[in-house]
Every structure is written in structure tokens, then in C-alpha cells.
Design a protein around this motif. Structure first.
Motif, short mmCIF file in Angstrom:
data_model
loop_
_atom_site.label_atom_id
_atom_site.label_comp_id
_atom_site.label_asym_id
_atom_site.label_seq_id
_atom_site.Cartn_x
_atom_site.Cartn_y
_atom_site.Cartn_z
N VAL A 1 0.81 -1.21 0.00
CA VAL A 1 0.00 0.00 0.00
C VAL A 1 0.85 1.27 0.00
O VAL A 1 0.42 2.31 -0.50
CB VAL A 1 -0.94 0.00 1.23
N ALA A 2 2.07 1.20 0.52
CA ALA A 2 2.91 2.39 0.64
C ALA A 2 3.12 3.08 -0.71
O ALA A 2 3.19 4.31 -0.78
CB ALA A 2 4.26 2.02 1.25
N ASP A 3 3.19 2.30 -1.78
CA ASP A 3 3.40 2.88 -3.10
C ASP A 3 2.30 3.89 -3.46
O ASP A 3 2.59 4.98 -3.98
CB ASP A 3 3.44 1.79 -4.17
N ILE A 4 1.05 3.52 -3.20
CA ILE A 4 -0.06 4.41 -3.57
C ILE A 4 -0.08 5.64 -2.68
O ILE A 4 -0.42 6.74 -3.10
CB ILE A 4 -1.42 3.66 -3.57
N PHE A 5 0.31 5.48 -1.41
CA PHE A 5 0.39 6.65 -0.51
C PHE A 5 1.42 7.65 -1.04
O PHE A 5 1.20 8.86 -1.02
CB PHE A 5 0.78 6.21 0.90
N VAL A 6 2.55 7.12 -1.50
CA VAL A 6 3.60 7.99 -2.04
C VAL A 6 3.14 8.60 -3.36
O VAL A 6 3.33 9.81 -3.59
CB VAL A 6 4.91 7.20 -2.23
N GLU A 7 2.54 7.79 -4.21
CA GLU A 7 2.08 8.28 -5.51
C GLU A 7 1.04 9.37 -5.34
O GLU A 7 0.95 10.30 -6.15
CB GLU A 7 1.51 7.12 -6.33
N ALA A 8 0.26 9.29 -4.27
CA ALA A 8 -0.76 10.30 -3.98
C ALA A 8 -0.16 11.56 -3.34
O ALA A 8 -0.88 12.51 -3.06
CB ALA A 8 -1.82 9.71 -3.04
N ARG A 9 1.14 11.54 -3.14
CA ARG A 9 1.88 12.68 -2.56
C ARG A 9 1.36 13.05 -1.17
O ARG A 9 1.18 14.22 -0.84
CB ARG A 9 1.81 13.90 -3.49
N LEU A 10 1.16 12.02 -0.36
CA LEU A 10 0.69 12.22 1.01
C LEU A 10 1.83 12.14 2.03
O LEU A 10 1.60 12.24 3.23
CB LEU A 10 -0.37 11.16 1.36
N GLY A 11 3.06 11.98 1.55
CA GLY A 11 4.18 11.74 2.45
C GLY A 11 4.48 12.87 3.41
O GLY A 11 4.82 12.63 4.57
N ALA A 12 4.36 14.11 2.96
CA ALA A 12 4.72 15.24 3.82
C ALA A 12 3.93 15.23 5.12
O ALA A 12 4.44 15.61 6.18
CB ALA A 12 4.51 16.55 3.07
N ILE A 13 2.68 14.78 5.05
CA ILE A 13 1.83 14.72 6.24
C ILE A 13 1.93 13.35 6.92
O ILE A 13 2.09 13.25 8.14
CB ILE A 13 0.37 15.04 5.88
#
Length: 229
Positions: free
Chosen positions: A104-116
Motif C-alpha cells: 500500500v505504501a506505493d499508492i500513498f507515495v504516488e498520492a503525494r501524502l508523504g509530507a503529512i
């Protein structure tokens, strides 16, 4: 046959038709949670994902089923531009396996949610959610080519802060994140290697393992040659 218009219930029915009980024991040996698993390989799930393509509403329904394979398909076929922080947090609360985290981490990163999500998840005491933070760092270091290096390097502070977490699935992800930052490019290599050397000399056993393993990889001749450092 499944197609991009196939609804979630049809996809789930197809997955159930592929159930392979004989694979469950092998999955369990690799630390995969098999309580809701059907025993379908990731290669087969990727093939199915290519045939049904991305469809966000269906992905949400697949996740809600609770089935391991359906949840991986949800991650593979969700639409990153539609993935909200609320959904990401909801999914993370369900994580029960390193495999689901990494899928699932890939889609979180692809969605650009990493900063939060990266600092938020790193601060979370739950093992698989904290693992998610460092898996996202590793994925970001590799795949976010257009992200400024300084954004990636800023995550070294979190790696140092949590290098003492001795839980197996956390420490391996922290180590992974450190190594991937160091291999991103020549600019990132130096700071990551410096931190690895600091951790390698730490009194804490877990931090020392993370550091020594990262130093070993980041000083490998093949890595140095590739990065031209």
C-alpha cells in the motif's frame, strides 16, 4: 473474464475462485498474515490489476472486504489523485502484515501524502503503521525523481530518531529507508552514509545493526561506481 468495468463483487468472486490453500503455509512462513488470505500470488494479483485497471470506488469496496488479496488489489488499482488522507489513515489502521504495508505504501507515495503521513505515522506506536512511514521514505527516495533532494534528506532525522526501535518490521524498514536514500544519487549518498556510520558506532544494538548494514551497502563498490562517488 474481468474487465475495467467489473464491479467489486465480481472481482472478489474471481479471487475466491483462484483460492490456493496449498500456498497459505508458505505465506505464513514469510510473515504474511493468512487469516483472510486466499493464497494467490502477487504476480497473479498484478496481472489481475492490469486487466481491471484503476477504479477508485471499486478499490474502496475491495479494501472494505477485508480479504488480503482484495486489499492488495485495492492498493494496486486505487487512483492516487482521489486518495484522501482520511482513506489513507483508515487503511493504515487496518494494517496487520508487512506485506500489506509494503503493497500500500506505493499508492500513498504516488498520492503525494508523504509530507503529512510520514511524520504522523513515524510517531505512531503501532508497529505496522510506523513501518509504513519508513517504507514510504524508501519508496519516495527511489520513485520521486522530481522531488528535491533536500526533501528526501530531511527524513534522515526521523531515521535517526527511530533507529532504536527493535521491533523486527520497524527496524528493517528504517534500515531500508536509510539505504535507499543513500543510493538515490551522489548528493544524498554522503549524508546517508554519515548517519549510517554514526548509527554503526551507537551503543544501542538495533541502531548499530541498522548502521552497519547500511554502511556495508553504501560502501559497496558497485554502489559507489553507479553513483560516481
Amino acid at each position: 473474464m474481468l474487465s475495467p468495468s467489473s464491479p467489486a463483487d465480481a472481482v472478489i468472486a474471481h479471487l475466491k475462485s483462484l483460492r490456493a490453500e496449498e500456498n497459505l503455509a508458505g505465506m505464513a512462513r514469510f510473515g504474511i498474515e493468512t487469516k483472510t488470505a486466499l493464497g494467490i500470488s502477487n504476480a497473479e494479483l498484478r496481472r489481475i490489476a492490469r486487466s481491471i485497471k484503476r477504479h477508485h470506488a471499486r478499490a474502496l469496496a475491495l479494501w472494505a472486504s477485508g480479504i488480503r488479496e482484495a486489499r492488495l488489489l485495492a492498493a494496486f488499482t486505487a487512483e492516487p489523485e482521489k486518495l484522501t488522507l482520511e482513506t489513507a489513515r483508515l487503511w493504515a489502521g487496518d494494517f496487520n502484515s508487512w506485506e500489506i504495508v509494503d503493497g500500500v505504501a506505493d499508492i500513498f507515495v504516488e498520492a503525494r501524502l508523504g509530507a503529512i503521513l510520514i511524520p504522523e505515522f513515524a510517531a505512531d506506536q503501532r508497529e505496522f503503521i510506523r513501518r509504513t512511514a519508513f517504507t514510504m521514505i524508501a519508496v519516495s527516495a527511489v520513485h520521486l525523481k522530481d522531488e528535491p533532494d533536500d526533501t528526501i534528506l530531511a527524513w534522515l532525522a526521523l531515521i535517526e530518531a527511530h533507529a532504536g526501535d527493535d521491533r523486527n518490521f520497524v527496524k528493517k524498514a528504517v534500515n531500508w529507508a536509510l539505504r535507499q536514500i543513500g543510493k538515490r544519487n551522489a548528493h544524498c549518498h554522503g549524508p546517508a552514509l554519515s548517519l549510517a556510520r554514526i548509527l554503526a558506532a551507537a551503543s544501542d544494538r538495533t541502531a548499530r545493526w541498522i548502521g552497519k548494514d547500511a554502511v556495508r551497502e553504501l560502501t559497496n563498490s558497485a554502489v559507489l561506481l553507479k553513483l560516481k562517488v
